[in-house]
Design a protein around this motif. Structure first.
Motif, PDB file in Angstrom:
ATOM      1  N   LEU A   1     -10.362  73.985  24.553  1.00 52.21           N
ATOM      2  CA  LEU A   1     -11.564  73.186  24.387  1.00 52.21           C
ATOM      3  C   LEU A   1     -11.541  72.343  23.119  1.00 52.21           C
ATOM      4  N   THR A   2     -11.469  72.993  21.975  1.00 54.34           N
ATOM      5  CA  THR A   2     -11.634  72.281  20.713  1.00 54.34           C
ATOM      6  C   THR A   2     -10.833  72.964  19.620  1.00 54.34           C
ATOM      7  N   THR A   3     -10.296  72.160  18.732  1.00 54.73           N
ATOM      8  CA  THR A   3      -9.723  72.654  17.486  1.00 54.73           C
ATOM      9  C   THR A   3     -10.679  72.299  16.359  1.00 54.73           C
ATOM     10  N   VAL A   4     -11.062  73.312  15.571  1.00 56.13           N
ATOM     11  CA  VAL A   4     -12.013  73.134  14.485  1.00 56.13           C
ATOM     12  C   VAL A   4     -11.250  73.182  13.173  1.00 56.13           C
ATOM     13  N   LYS A   5     -11.331  72.103  12.398  1.00 55.76           N
ATOM     14  CA  LYS A   5     -10.683  72.033  11.090  1.00 55.76           C
ATOM     15  C   LYS A   5     -11.763  72.101  10.023  1.00 55.76           C
ATOM     16  N   LEU A   6     -11.657  73.135   9.169  1.00 54.71           N
ATOM     17  CA  LEU A   6     -12.640  73.348   8.120  1.00 54.71           C
ATOM     18  C   LEU A   6     -12.142  72.769   6.811  1.00 54.71           C
ATOM     19  N   LYS A   7     -13.032  72.091   6.113  1.00 56.57           N
ATOM     20  CA  LYS A   7     -12.697  71.476   4.832  1.00 56.57           C
ATOM     21  C   LYS A   7     -13.779  71.848   3.818  1.00 56.57           C
ATOM     22  N   GLY A   8     -13.336  72.328   2.657  1.00 59.81           N
ATOM     23  CA  GLY A   8     -14.264  72.695   1.598  1.00 59.81           C
ATOM     24  C   GLY A   8     -14.405  74.168   1.380  1.00 59.81           C
ATOM     25  N   VAL A   9     -13.572  74.986   2.048  1.00 58.55           N
ATOM     26  CA  VAL A   9     -13.664  76.435   1.862  1.00 58.55           C
ATOM     27  C   VAL A   9     -13.233  76.806   0.442  1.00 58.55           C
ATOM     28  N   GLY A  10     -12.076  76.259   0.017  1.00 56.93           N
ATOM     29  CA  GLY A  10     -11.596  76.564  -1.321  1.00 56.93           C
ATOM     30  C   GLY A  10     -12.555  76.119  -2.398  1.00 56.93           C
ATOM     31  N   GLU A  11     -13.156  74.933  -2.241  1.00 58.81           N
ATOM     32  CA  GLU A  11     -14.105  74.452  -3.239  1.00 58.81           C
ATOM     33  C   GLU A  11     -15.318  75.364  -3.341  1.00 58.81           C
ATOM     34  N   SER A  12     -15.757  75.930  -2.212  1.00 59.65           N
ATOM     35  CA  SER A  12     -16.911  76.823  -2.263  1.00 59.65           C
ATOM     36  C   SER A  12     -16.602  78.086  -3.058  1.00 59.65           C
ATOM     37  N   PHE A  13     -15.361  78.606  -2.961  1.00 62.63           N
ATOM     38  CA  PHE A  13     -14.999  79.791  -3.747  1.00 62.63           C
ATOM     39  C   PHE A  13     -14.910  79.450  -5.235  1.00 62.63           C
ATOM     40  N   LYS A  14     -14.442  78.246  -5.546  1.00 64.10           N
ATOM     41  CA  LYS A  14     -14.382  77.852  -6.948  1.00 64.10           C
ATOM     42  C   LYS A  14     -15.780  77.643  -7.524  1.00 64.10           C
ATOM     43  N   LYS A  15     -16.711  77.266  -6.663  1.00 67.23           N
ATOM     44  CA  LYS A  15     -18.065  76.992  -7.126  1.00 67.23           C
ATOM     45  C   LYS A  15     -18.807  78.271  -7.491  1.00 67.23           C
ATOM     46  N   TYR A  16     -18.480  79.371  -6.806  1.00 64.61           N
ATOM     47  CA  TYR A  16     -19.136  80.643  -7.066  1.00 64.61           C
ATOM     48  C   TYR A  16     -18.082  81.700  -7.359  1.00 64.61           C
ATOM     49  N   PRO A  17     -17.420  81.661  -8.528  1.00 60.02           N
ATOM     50  CA  PRO A  17     -16.331  82.606  -8.811  1.00 60.02           C
ATOM     51  C   PRO A  17     -16.826  84.022  -9.057  1.00 60.02           C
ATOM     52  N   ASP A  18     -18.059  84.179  -9.541  1.00 65.96           N
ATOM     53  CA  ASP A  18     -18.566  85.507  -9.875  1.00 65.96           C
ATOM     54  C   ASP A  18     -19.318  86.156  -8.720  1.00 65.96           C
ATOM     55  N   TYR A  19     -19.380  85.510  -7.564  1.00 69.43           N
ATOM     56  CA  TYR A  19     -20.111  86.045  -6.425  1.00 69.43           C
ATOM     57  C   TYR A  19     -19.149  86.735  -5.461  1.00 69.43           C
ATOM     58  N   GLU A  20     -19.674  87.681  -4.728  1.00 67.90           N
ATOM     59  CA  GLU A  20     -18.874  88.363  -3.702  1.00 67.90           C
ATOM     60  C   GLU A  20     -18.967  87.585  -2.392  1.00 67.90           C
ATOM     61  N   SER A  21     -17.824  87.296  -1.806  1.00 66.62           N
ATOM     62  CA  SER A  21     -17.812  86.529  -0.563  1.00 66.62           C
ATOM     63  C   SER A  21     -18.216  87.415   0.610  1.00 66.62           C
ATOM     64  N   LYS A  22     -19.123  86.904   1.415  1.00 65.23           N
ATOM     65  CA  LYS A  22     -19.532  87.579   2.650  1.00 65.23           C
ATOM     66  C   LYS A  22     -18.909  86.936   3.878  1.00 65.23           C
ATOM     67  N   GLY A  23     -17.940  86.053   3.667  1.00 65.16           N
ATOM     68  CA  GLY A  23     -17.217  85.484   4.781  1.00 65.16           C
ATOM     69  C   GLY A  23     -17.617  84.060   5.115  1.00 65.16           C
ATOM     70  N   ILE A  24     -16.813  83.456   5.975  1.00 62.42           N
ATOM     71  CA  ILE A  24     -17.091  82.120   6.514  1.00 62.42           C
ATOM     72  C   ILE A  24     -17.741  82.313   7.878  1.00 62.42           C
ATOM     73  N   LYS A  25     -18.963  81.858   8.016  1.00 60.87           N
ATOM     74  CA  LYS A  25     -19.731  82.103   9.235  1.00 60.87           C
ATOM     75  C   LYS A  25     -19.791  80.831  10.081  1.00 60.87           C
ATOM     76  N   ALA A  26     -19.360  80.959  11.333  1.00 63.88           N
ATOM     77  CA  ALA A  26     -19.405  79.851  12.289  1.00 63.88           C
ATOM     78  C   ALA A  26     -20.488  80.147  13.323  1.00 63.88           C
ATOM     79  N   HIS A  27     -21.446  79.245  13.462  1.00 64.47           N
ATOM     80  CA  HIS A  27     -22.585  79.430  14.364  1.00 64.47           C
ATOM     81  C   HIS A  27     -22.355  78.621  15.642  1.00 64.47           C
ATOM     82  N   PHE A  28     -22.383  79.314  16.786  1.00 64.74           N
ATOM     83  CA  PHE A  28     -22.149  78.682  18.090  1.00 64.74           C
ATOM     84  C   PHE A  28     -23.415  78.791  18.929  1.00 64.74           C
ATOM     85  N   ASN A  29     -23.583  77.826  19.829  1.00 64.83           N
ATOM     86  CA  ASN A  29     -24.736  77.808  20.728  1.00 64.83           C
ATOM     87  C   ASN A  29     -24.274  77.416  22.122  1.00 64.83           C
ATOM     88  N   LEU A  30     -24.598  78.264  23.088  1.00 65.36           N
ATOM     89  CA  LEU A  30     -24.403  77.933  24.507  1.00 65.36           C
ATOM     90  C   LEU A  30     -25.794  77.689  25.066  1.00 65.36           C
TER      91      LEU A  30
END
Length: 998
Positions: A516-545
């Motif tokens: 169906l689709t290939t999803v390319k994510l951009k900005g994941v690394g920048e988000s980790f650099k933006k919050y270095p002292d925070y604990e990551s809860k993951g990258i969440k992808a929201h889908f709707n059928l």
């Protein structure tokens, strides 16, 4: 009292605000009070509407038929739809397009494209290199894609619905086959967008049929599950559906009926069209055999002849369903040669023997997908026109093992009625009885991604992971969220179809791309650099059928959390104010929750729940993301094991609150050792509770569509404009035809009127000759130059002729109105004079009209009489051929003026109370006159037991003031409760009053 008013003022303001909102909603809905549904079949479509006063009605087309062929004829300067286009199929088969829905969402290499070319070789299919699809090449200047053709049909269906509803319609529910995949559904939505329709939902036709069946049998549905099988064989395909009906408890409306799709089986090419094509081929062989040896060409090479044969095959199939044999005959089939041949039902069944063998296939597929057997199915109901073939019913009855097949549903209109019910339920303009619909996913959808894992120390490898997003036969609409826990840099993941093993090899080829689709994510690394002292809860992808069965990626976000400590003493004034307001509106917390009142709302674990049970190893992989976490120094949060067990339904509802503050979970309380007893208030003040601070960073998304690229926005806009231009051209053509027909009708009608006595009476010979000459010249111009005349020229010519004949028509119309208008005027004058005489006879003491009012009425009456007599005398002197001076509009004006004066006096008499009369204090009780009514005599006071009728109760000494009060009070009382009290006082005086009034 002032305080009470002040307290009520906010309530009044709230009521006015609510009324303003409701009024705005009504104004917004005023233009969209009607909704429609379109049941798109392969051969024909049915349109239904709902509007105030018209509940669920099938729309009649211009030929007053309830179903319309899905056929379009395209020429250089005109278009035809429906029955008009179907009739053009024989005259111009190349420009008449049918069954183009089979090409929706198909690329050039699809087997259905080759099948369409084989079935309809007269159509030239071009190739679109950008989307790898095909389009119809009618001429070098005319080419249309299947989506554009479907947009034309949808626009035509809307015009039929608007003509039937007599108001504009924009909202629609469109039916699609249950086996349509994502590419095909998106193609239908694009076609609707080209037509300017707002699609409330794409509903599966089998679901719409099941809904129609349940809506009309609502009383038969109870808590006991009832399994019903619908076998739908239409013109192009066959779908078998198993539906479960039962009542369920809902939060909004209590116990309500529900239908749930349990199993679906289908055959994309099994239908009435294939039977007709076999019959057409048989008739073609018979015709070639009859002409053998004459050196004639093969009839298959003549498109017009094959179109005639296909129409005859359609008729033959219908007749053979009720007769053992029938004579097929076509006049002038080819080269002015007539064709006639006898076809029996046995020959027809032999031609379609392999098709009848495929009839039980969808039944077995539906049972397998529902994981049921035939004993659990209570009834099998036939739907679709092709189920009327006797052999189909015979084979199906043997396959299901039932005593009989259900035929208690309208096989043609059930889907349209169910779809329009759903349209009314989705529209804001109507309120319908709830009926819960749980549709099912036919093709499973999963997410695939690759990541690095460390199987041994120092040895890293790539591992491919699959997570089922929407499982087969799972309910929709619904939303899902998937979390990627071990990524801190940009990555890609893929959305593909899941296991399609239930499809055969040929069906898989027709299905098309499974990616169906290939999803390319951009900005994941920048988000980790933006919050270095925070604990990551993951990258969440929201889908709707959604309700239409179309999958979309709503958003992707990176979530971080950290624990911060806040002192209750440092709580800001705004926070205190916010907590106070929340408690006022029911947002107060219990003692247990107050301890963690600053925490955020419960975080859900977005690991895929559905389908993960099919891959237990992969689910553990998703929770843990790898076996490596054993060596990870940062342990997972204690809430994750509990969150992973959250049901899927809760996940979909909780995901909307991810950006809001969360409440600390009980597991965290237990770890803190505080669940045994709540701390004392003094300790709470000293304690510095920790709370979670959550940060959400939006991640950039680039989508690469792999199955079938959608039309780019510029091309879509071009298609929309092209269809609008064609519609405008059609409207201009209709306007021109209407103007030409009006001009021609006016010429013929006026020429006929010139010889009628009533027109000859008010015209001279010269006038009639002048009009007749102008009409003849206009008729000759219309025959010679009318075909090239524009709409403006035709309207100008009609206006010129009407202006010429206006005087003649005006004199005739006035003479027709005179008798009725003059009789009404005389009647009004007579009644007004009688009313005036009666008013002047009223005694002075009881007179309610002033002298000025009566004088004014008398003046108007006299003026009206004088005007009438003078005007009629003047009209009698004029010849009939002149413009009359006695006009109907003047008569109406005089009548209105006189009636206004009379009505004023009548209203005054109606609402004026009679003046009270002074009574003599020595007046005796009067006996009722002989003509007194029974009600008057019934007011006689009945003495109590033991007291004679002549005995009178002891009363107080009469006083003048008391007597006058007794006389006047009964006239002033208006409430019914006051009458009994007055009856007890001075009954004799009241009796005298009533007699005086009479």
């Amino acid at each position: 009292m002032a305080a009470t008013v002040r307290r009520q003022r906010p309530r009044r303001l709230a009521c006015w605000a609510l009324m303003a909102v409701l009024l705005a909603d009504l104004l917004a809905l005023s233009d969209t009070l009607a909704v429609m549904s379109v049941d798109l079949g392969s051969e024909s479509m049915k349109v239904a509407i709902v509007k105030p006063g018209v509940p669920m009605e099938i729309v009649l087309n211009k030929e007053s038929r309830r179903k319309t062929p899905v056929t379009v004829t395209l020429k250089e300067n005109e278009r035809f739809f429906g029955d008009s286009a179907a009739s053009m199929a024989i005259k111009n088969p190349k420009a008449t397009l049918r069954y183009f829905q089979h090409l929706l969402g198909k690329q050039e290499g699809n087997p259905h494209v080759a099948l369409y070319r084989a079935r309809f070789p007269e159509h030239e299919l071009g190739f679109d290199p950008q989307r790898q699809t095909v389009h119809f090449q009618i001429s070098p200047q005319l080419q249309f894609s299947p989506e554009e053709l479907l947009g034309m049909v949808l626009n035509y269906s809307r015009s039929l619905a608007e003509d039937f509803a007599e108001q504009p319609i924009k909202d629609a529910v469109i039916t699609v086959p249950a086996f349509f995949n994502q590419a095909e559904r998106r193609a239908v939505l694009q076609a609707a967008r080209m037509a300017g329709l707002k699609v409330l939902q794409l509903i599966n036709d089998n679901t719409a049929t099941a809904l129609s069946y349940g809506v009309f049998r609502r009383k038969d549905i109870n808590t006991t599950a009832q399994n019903v099988m619908f076998y739908d064989m239409g013109s192009g395909s066959t779908v078998c559906t198993i539906v479960t009906y039962q009542t369920v408890k809902t939060k909004e409306a209590g116990m309500q009926p529900q239908l749930q799709i349990r199993g679906v089986g289908f055959d994309r090419t099994l239908g009435g069209l294939e039977m007709e094509l076999r019959l057409r081929e048989h008739l073609a062989r018979l015709f070639n055999k009859q002409r053998k040896g004459q050196g004639a060409k093969d009839v298959r090479e003549n498109p017009r002849a094959m179109a005639k044969l296909l129409r005859e095959a359609n008729r033959l199939k219908t007749v053979l369903s009720a007769n053992a044999d029938h004579m097929a005959q076509i006049e002038g089939l080819m080269d002015d040669v007539d064709f006639k041949a006898k076809v029996t039902r046995a020959e027809f069944e032999e031609l379609c023997a392999d098709l009848f063998e495929r009839v039980p296939g969808p039944v077995q597929q539906a049972l397998q997908s529902a994981e049921m057997n035939l004993d659990e199915v209570e009834q099998v109901i036939l739907v679709g026109g092709a189920t009327r073939v006797p052999k189909v019913q015979e084979v199906l009855l043997k396959a299901v093992g039932k005593e009989e097949l259900g035929k208690n549903i309208n096989a043609d209109e059930a889907a349209a009625m169910g779809a329009v019910y759903q349209a009314a339920a989705l529209s804001k303009a109507f309120k319908v009885k709830p009926f819960v619909v749980r549709d099912a996913v036919i093709y499973p959808i999963l997410v695939e991604f690759t990541r690095e894992v460390e199987e041994e120390p120092g040895v890293r490898s790539l591992k491919h992971n699959k997570r089922v997003l929407f499982s087969r036969m799972g309910p929709y609409p619904q939303r899902k969220v998937i979390t990627f826990n071990r990524y801190n840099h940009d990555f890609n993941f893929h959305i593909n179809y899941g296991d399609l093993g239930f499809l055969g090899p040929e069906d898989l080829r027709v299905f098309g791309s499974q990616n169906l689709t290939t999803v390319k994510l951009k900005g994941v690394g920048e988000s980790f650099k933006k919050y270095p002292d925070y604990e990551s809860k993951g990258i969440k992808a929201h889908f709707n059928l959604d309700e239409s069965g179309v999958l979309s990626l709503i958003r992707v976000e990176s979530v971080f959390e950290t624990l911060v400590e806040d002192s209750p003493e440092e709580e800001s004034t705004l926070t205190k104010l916010g907590n106070t307001i929340s408690s006022l509106f029911g947002g107060g917390t219990t003692p247990d929750t107050k301890e963690n009142g600053t925490d955020t709302v419960q975080e859900e674990e977005e690991s895929p729940a559905e389908g993960s049970k099919d891959e237990p190893g992969e689910q553990a992989e998703l929770k843990e993301e790898a076996e490596a976490p054993v060596e990870d120094t940062s342990p997972p949060p204690p809430t994750e094991p509990k969150e992973a067990a959250v049901p899927e339904e809760e996940k979909a509802t909780e995901k909307e609150n991810e950006e809001k503050p969360e409440a600390q979970k009980p597991s965290e309380k237990k770890e803190a050792g505080s669940e045994a007893a709540p701390p004392a208030p003094e300790e709470e003040k000293k304690q510095k509770p920790a709370r979670k601070q959550r940060m959400v960073e939006e991640i950039g998304v680039e989508l690469v569509v792999l199955d079938l690229p959608d039309l780019p926005e510029d091309e879509l806009a071009h298609s929309v404009q092209k269809l609008q231009d064609l519609t405008s051209r059609d409207l201009e053509k209709q306007e021109r035809e209407k103007a030409a027909n009006s001009l021609e009708a006016f010429i013929f009608e006026t020429q006929d009127k010139l010889y009628q006595p009533e027109y000859q009476e008010v015209s001279t010979e010269e006038q009639r000759e002048e009009i007749s000459g102008k009409l003849g010249a206009a008729s000759a111009w219309l025959e010679d130059e009318g075909f090239g005349a524009t709409t403006v020229m035709l309207k100008e010519k009609l206006t010129e002729l009407r202006k010429l004949c206006h005087g003649l028509f005006f004199r005739v119309e006035e003479r027709k109105k005179w008798p009725e208008r003059l009789a009404a005027l005389d009647n009004l004058l007579n009644h007004s004079s009688m009313f005036l005489k009666g008013a002047r006879l009223i005694p002075e003491m009881e007179q309610i009209f002033t002298e000025v009012e009566m004088t004014t009425l008398e003046k108007v009456i006299n003026e009206t009489w004088a005007w009438k007599n003078a005007t009629m005398a003047e009209q009698a002197k004029l010849p009939a051929t002149e413009k009359p001076v006695l006009l109907s509009k003047d008569i109406e004006a005089k009548m209105m003026a006189l009636d206004r004066e009379v009505q004023y006096l009548l209203n005054k008499a109606k609402f004026t109370k009679p003046r009270p009369r002074p009574k003599d204090k020595n007046a005796t009780r009067a006996e009722p006159p002989l003509n007194a009514s029974a009600s008057d005599q019934a007011e006689k006071v009945i003495p109590p037991p033991g007291q004679t009728e002549d005995a009178k109760p002891i009363s107080e000494p009469e006083k003048e003031t008391g007597s006058e009060q007794a006389d006047t009070e009964p006239l002033e009382l208006e409430g019914p409760g006051a009458e009994p009290e007055q009856k007890e006082q001075a009954t004799g005086q009241k009796r005298t009053l009533k007699n005086d009034e009479l």
